[in-house]
Design an enzyme around this catalytic site. Structure first.
Site, PDB file in Angstrom:
ATOM      1  CG  ASP A   1      29.361  38.398  44.578  1.00 55.66           C
ATOM      2  OD1 ASP A   1      30.189  37.725  43.943  1.00 55.66           O
ATOM      3  OD2 ASP A   1      28.162  38.465  44.253  1.00 55.66           O
ATOM      4  CB  SER A   2      29.635  41.125  40.826  1.00 54.84           C
ATOM      5  OG  SER A   2      28.978  39.871  40.742  1.00 54.84           O
TER       6      SER A   2
ATOM      7  CB  CYS B   1      33.060  38.062  42.728  1.00 51.91           C
ATOM      8  SG  CYS B   1      32.737  38.474  41.000  1.00 51.91           S
TER       9      CYS B   1
ATOM     10  CD  GLU C   1      22.702  40.557  41.649  1.00 49.61           C
ATOM     11  OE1 GLU C   1      22.182  41.545  42.179  1.00 49.61           O
ATOM     12  OE2 GLU C   1      23.575  39.863  42.213  1.00 49.61           O
TER      13      GLU C   1
ATOM     14  CB  CYS D   1      29.201  32.498  38.668  1.00 49.82           C
ATOM     15  SG  CYS D   1      28.404  34.065  39.112  1.00 49.82           S
TER      16      CYS D   1
ATOM     17  CG  HIS E   1      25.324  35.806  41.164  1.00 45.22           C
ATOM     18  ND1 HIS E   1      26.564  36.394  41.276  1.00 45.22           N
ATOM     19  CD2 HIS E   1      24.423  36.805  41.375  1.00 45.22           C
ATOM     20  CE1 HIS E   1      26.419  37.683  41.532  1.00 45.22           C
ATOM     21  NE2 HIS E   1      25.132  37.958  41.598  1.00 45.22           N
TER      22      HIS E   1
END
Length: 268
Positions: free
Chosen positions: A9-10, A72, A151, A183, A185
């Site tokens: 994942d990013s 991702c 993040e 996404c 996230h």
């Protein structure tokens, strides 16, 4: 069969997929790498996303994984097709599973999609939704502030709610009854997003459906780990591991100690 499932994942968002994999496939070992140093991917040029994703793929291949999950949405939109052509192990993305879950969940065929700039501009979700359901109304919106919030470990509070409400406002006048968190996230912000859009809108996270697809492929290809051993999951991050460890420990409900991995330079 004893080889691990690789997940990339990013940043920390792919842990939402890992959580479902651990729940549905408790015997499988997972090796996760989050590119926290170069996150977010969404605003980056196509070539940069492609190069970074392949760097993560090569890292997982060096660990001799038996399958790769691109957890991702941005990387899935950019790299999935090519990865499936080039690699001799199964490669799974998160867009198609999320689209199928949304089609199953909608009652009025009005579906919202929120994601990174690249994911939304790729039209990957709209394409996948129309492939599954044909005639359907899709409302897409890029939400650039969300990944930096996650993040940084900002998952709730008045500031977060204000940012989420202001960002999602363009979708509030739509008739959507289902909203894809496009996404990985975004499920970490799901309680706030749900509060903003209201109880009548069903949120879709691709983690559950992705884990189901992984399980089906492992079974079909006879790659399941059938040993009664406790899997030793491995976690890697390209940036500072302190925030990663805290979020991963909270989200997965078990201690996580990630190892830092050096990657190529970052262009801001």
């Amino acid at each position: 069969m004893k080889r691990a499932i690789g997940v990339l994942d990013s940043g920390v968002g792919g842990l939402t997929v890992v959580k479902e994999l651990m729940r549905q496939l408790p015997k499988e070992e997972i090796i996760y790498i989050g590119d926290t140093e170069r996150c977010p991917y969404g605003p980056r040029p196509h070539d940069e996303i492609e190069a970074y994703t392949w760097e993560l793929i090569e890292f997982l291949l060096s660990k001799n994984v038996k399958m790769i999950v691109i957890a991702c949405n941005t990387a899935t939109a950019v790299v999935l097709k090519e990865a499936r052509k080039r690699l001799n192990i199964p490669v799974i993305g998160v867009i198609d599973p999320g689209a199928r879950a949304a089609v199953k969940g909608t009652r009025n065929k009005h579906i919202g999609v929120i994601g990174t700039k690249m994911t939304i501009e790729s039209n990957s979700y709209e394409t996948a939704l129309r492939h599954v359901a044909g005639e359907i109304d899709v409302y897409s919106l890029a939400c650039p502030p969300f990944v930096p919030l996650v993040e940084a470990g900002e998952l709730d509070g008045e500031r977060v709610r204000t940012i989420v409400a202001e960002t999602i406002r363009p979708l509030q006048s739509s008739e959507m009854d289902t909203l894809i968190l496009g996404c990985t996230h975004y499920p970490l912000l799901a309680p706030v997003i749900q509060d903003v859009v209201g109880p009548d809108v069903h949120l879709i996270s691709s983690g559950d459906e992705t884990a189901l697809e992984v399980a089906a492929i492992l079974d079909f290809k006879e790659l399941e780990n059938d040993l009664d051993t406790v899997p030793a999951h491995q976690f890697y991050a390209t940036g500072d591991v302190v925030i990663f460890d805290r979020l991963a420990t909270e989200w997965l409900g078990q201690p996580v100690r990630a190892e830092k991995v050096e990657v190529s330079g970052v262009d801001a």
